[in-house]
Design an enzyme around this catalytic site. Structure first.
Site, PDB file in Angstrom:
ATOM      1  N   THR A  45       0.832  -1.208   0.000  1.00 20.30           N
ATOM      2  CA  THR A  45       0.000   0.000   0.000  1.00 20.30           C
ATOM      3  C   THR A  45       0.864   1.254   0.000  1.00 20.30           C
ATOM      4  O   THR A  45       0.535   2.247   0.633  1.00 20.30           O
ATOM      5  CB  THR A  45      -0.923   0.010   1.232  1.00 20.30           C
ATOM      6  OG1 THR A  45      -0.119  -0.028   2.415  1.00 20.30           O
ATOM      7  CG2 THR A  45      -1.846  -1.189   1.242  1.00 20.30           C
ATOM      8  N   TYR A  79       1.895   5.504   5.523  1.00 17.32           N
ATOM      9  CA  TYR A  79       1.172   5.388   4.262  1.00 17.32           C
ATOM     10  C   TYR A  79      -0.187   6.078   4.336  1.00 17.32           C
ATOM     11  O   TYR A  79      -1.052   5.711   5.114  1.00 17.32           O
ATOM     12  CB  TYR A  79       0.954   3.929   3.873  1.00 17.32           C
ATOM     13  CG  TYR A  79       2.220   3.197   3.484  1.00 17.32           C
ATOM     14  CD1 TYR A  79       3.422   3.859   3.345  1.00 17.32           C
ATOM     15  CD2 TYR A  79       2.198   1.831   3.260  1.00 17.32           C
ATOM     16  CE1 TYR A  79       4.576   3.190   2.995  1.00 17.32           C
ATOM     17  CE2 TYR A  79       3.350   1.144   2.904  1.00 17.32           C
ATOM     18  CZ  TYR A  79       4.534   1.830   2.784  1.00 17.32           C
ATOM     19  OH  TYR A  79       5.669   1.156   2.434  1.00 17.32           O
ATOM     20  N   ASN A 146      11.614   0.468   9.561  1.00 19.27           N
ATOM     21  CA  ASN A 146      11.661   1.009   8.205  1.00 19.27           C
ATOM     22  C   ASN A 146      12.819   1.980   8.021  1.00 19.27           C
ATOM     23  O   ASN A 146      12.668   3.161   8.229  1.00 19.27           O
ATOM     24  CB  ASN A 146      10.335   1.707   7.880  1.00 19.27           C
ATOM     25  CG  ASN A 146      10.211   2.031   6.403  1.00 19.27           C
ATOM     26  OD1 ASN A 146      10.983   1.559   5.594  1.00 19.27           O
ATOM     27  ND2 ASN A 146       9.229   2.844   6.054  1.00 19.27           N
ATOM     28  N   ARG A 184      15.252  -1.730   4.203  1.00 16.27           N
ATOM     29  CA  ARG A 184      16.287  -0.825   3.694  1.00 16.27           C
ATOM     30  C   ARG A 184      17.529  -0.799   4.590  1.00 16.27           C
ATOM     31  O   ARG A 184      18.241   0.196   4.642  1.00 16.27           O
ATOM     32  CB  ARG A 184      15.738   0.595   3.522  1.00 16.27           C
ATOM     33  CG  ARG A 184      14.549   0.687   2.597  1.00 16.27           C
ATOM     34  CD  ARG A 184      14.180   2.120   2.323  1.00 16.27           C
ATOM     35  NE  ARG A 184      12.991   2.233   1.500  1.00 16.27           N
ATOM     36  CZ  ARG A 184      12.556   3.361   0.949  1.00 16.27           C
ATOM     37  NH1 ARG A 184      13.228   4.475   1.147  1.00 16.27           N
ATOM     38  NH2 ARG A 184      11.465   3.381   0.220  1.00 16.27           N
ATOM     39  N   CYS A 243       8.553   1.213  -9.813  1.00 12.85           N
ATOM     40  CA  CYS A 243       7.663   2.381  -9.771  1.00 12.85           C
ATOM     41  C   CYS A 243       6.933   2.592 -11.097  1.00 12.85           C
ATOM     42  O   CYS A 243       6.634   3.731 -11.478  1.00 12.85           O
ATOM     43  CB  CYS A 243       8.430   3.643  -9.392  1.00 12.85           C
ATOM     44  SG  CYS A 243       9.115   3.614  -7.720  1.00 12.85           S
TER      45      CYS A 243
END
Length: 362
Positions: A45, A79, A146, A184, A243
């Site tokens: 999402t 988000y 994150n 990440r 993307c």
């Protein structure tokens, strides 16, 4: 005749979804070495939920995904400002089987205040509690850190300051999450977290979320396989279509309704129109010929290519409409066609296969 055509189309869609469901159930994978079974395709999402699409469409997408065998749904506290929480609540209430879902969330960017972001013990606990309250859930299956937080050391020398690993262990012990993972993070940072967990009898991470697609390969194909074999950390990958670049929709410029046309995605627009971006579009034209030979679309080929890596536990899909989601889910049917010969053809076109001492790929 129109009625017959509609009935035929509905039957075709019904059969397609059931075929995808059957194949998805056959292609569940363990999340690293945790034993948690996740569908090899998950629904993310990142941008579209609460941003590019309405809540009604978002709920429709999640319903399609669930009915197609997807059990993994990825969220984050940042988000769409938390609007996805209501969508998840509606989904859980509709199906009334929380145990059939694997819901994940990520923590870092929670609010504007200094104490509402980062990976301090305070924010990890309060941020996760906030996410659970918005979704009206008792727990999430996996909570992700994150990105690393330079302001929060893995193990603070002062006993009154709690580290990331301690805080994650706490929320798991409190029943707010089942597992925790990273997103990440570098291989060195993940290894450091694992070492701290083992040293202080805490709970180590089970998974890393990493970007992985045809043009981004090094981390997932070289670094993470080594971590998997050493400490059992799996890979949950995102952005399989880069993307939207790999869909081919940017071949002739930037469409007005595309993500790259959004002000907040100026970096993506610059990337597409750059010299490297033009080279990527040329390679995508060649890859499209392979897709045609396999009887699939370019996005399906790209997603299947990610799935062919047996070190990947699940690939997160981003989508903005039901047709796009159904198309991407169809990548499951392309996976058996990803032979070593096809993969070699793709590698030859891309010219970016990373070198590793040991080849863990299928």
């Amino acid at each position: 005749m129109n009625q017959d055509f509609r009935e035929s189309s509905q039957l075709t869609l019904f059969l397609t979804r059931w075929l995808i469901l059957f194949v998805c159930l056959c292609f569940c994978r363990n999340l690293g070495k945790s034993g948690l079974r996740v569908s090899c395709l998950g629904l993310g999402t990142w941008v579209t939920f609460g941003g590019q699409i309405t809540d009604e469409v978002a709920e429709q997408l999640m319903t399609i995904a669930y009915e197609s065998g997807v059990n993994l749904f990825d969220t984050a506290e940042v988000y769409a400002g938390g609007r996805w929480a209501c969508i998840f609540l509606n989904l859980c209430l509709h199906f009334l089987r929380r145990s059939s879902l694997v819901i994940t969330t990520k923590l870092y960017w929670g609010g504007k205040a200094e104490t509402e972001r980062g990976l301090s013990r305070k924010h990890i606990i309060e941020g996760l509690k906030g996410s659970l309250q918005r979704m009206q859930l008792e727990y999430v299956d996996v909570v992700f850190a994150n990105r690393p937080d330079s302001n929060t050391p893995m193990e603070d020398p002062f006993p009154c300051t709690c580290c990331i690993v301690r805080a994650m262990t706490y929320v798991i012990n409190q029943g707010m999450a089942m597992y925790w993972g990273t997103s990440r993070w570098t291989a060195m940072e993940i290894m450091e977290a694992y070492s701290v967990a083992r040293q202080f009898n805490l709970i180590p991470p089970v998974c890393e979320q990493a970007e992985y697609h045809l043009f981004q390969r090094e981390k997932v194909e070289v670094q993470l396989p080594e971590l998997y074999h050493k400490i059992g950390v799996g890979a949950m990958t995102w952005s399989p279509l880069a993307c939207g670049i790999i869909t081919g929709k940017y071949e002739n410029g930037i469409p007005e309704s595309s993500r790259a046309s959004m002000k907040s995605y100026q970096w993506l627009k610059e990337k597409i129109v750059s010299e490297d971006g033009r080279k990527q579009q040329a390679k995508l034209k060649e890859l499209n010929h392979i897709a045609e030979k396999l009887g699939c679309t370019l996005p399906q080929l790209a997603v299947a290519w990610c799935l062919r890596n047996e070190g990947v536990s699940s690939v997160l899909l981003g989508t903005s409409n039901p047709e796009q989601l159904t198309e991407n889910l169809g990548a499951i049917q392309v996976l058996p066609k990803m032979t070593s010969h096809v993969v070699s053809e793709i590698d030859h076109i891309l010219g970016n296969r990373p070198y590793s001492k040991r080849d863990y790929r299928s």
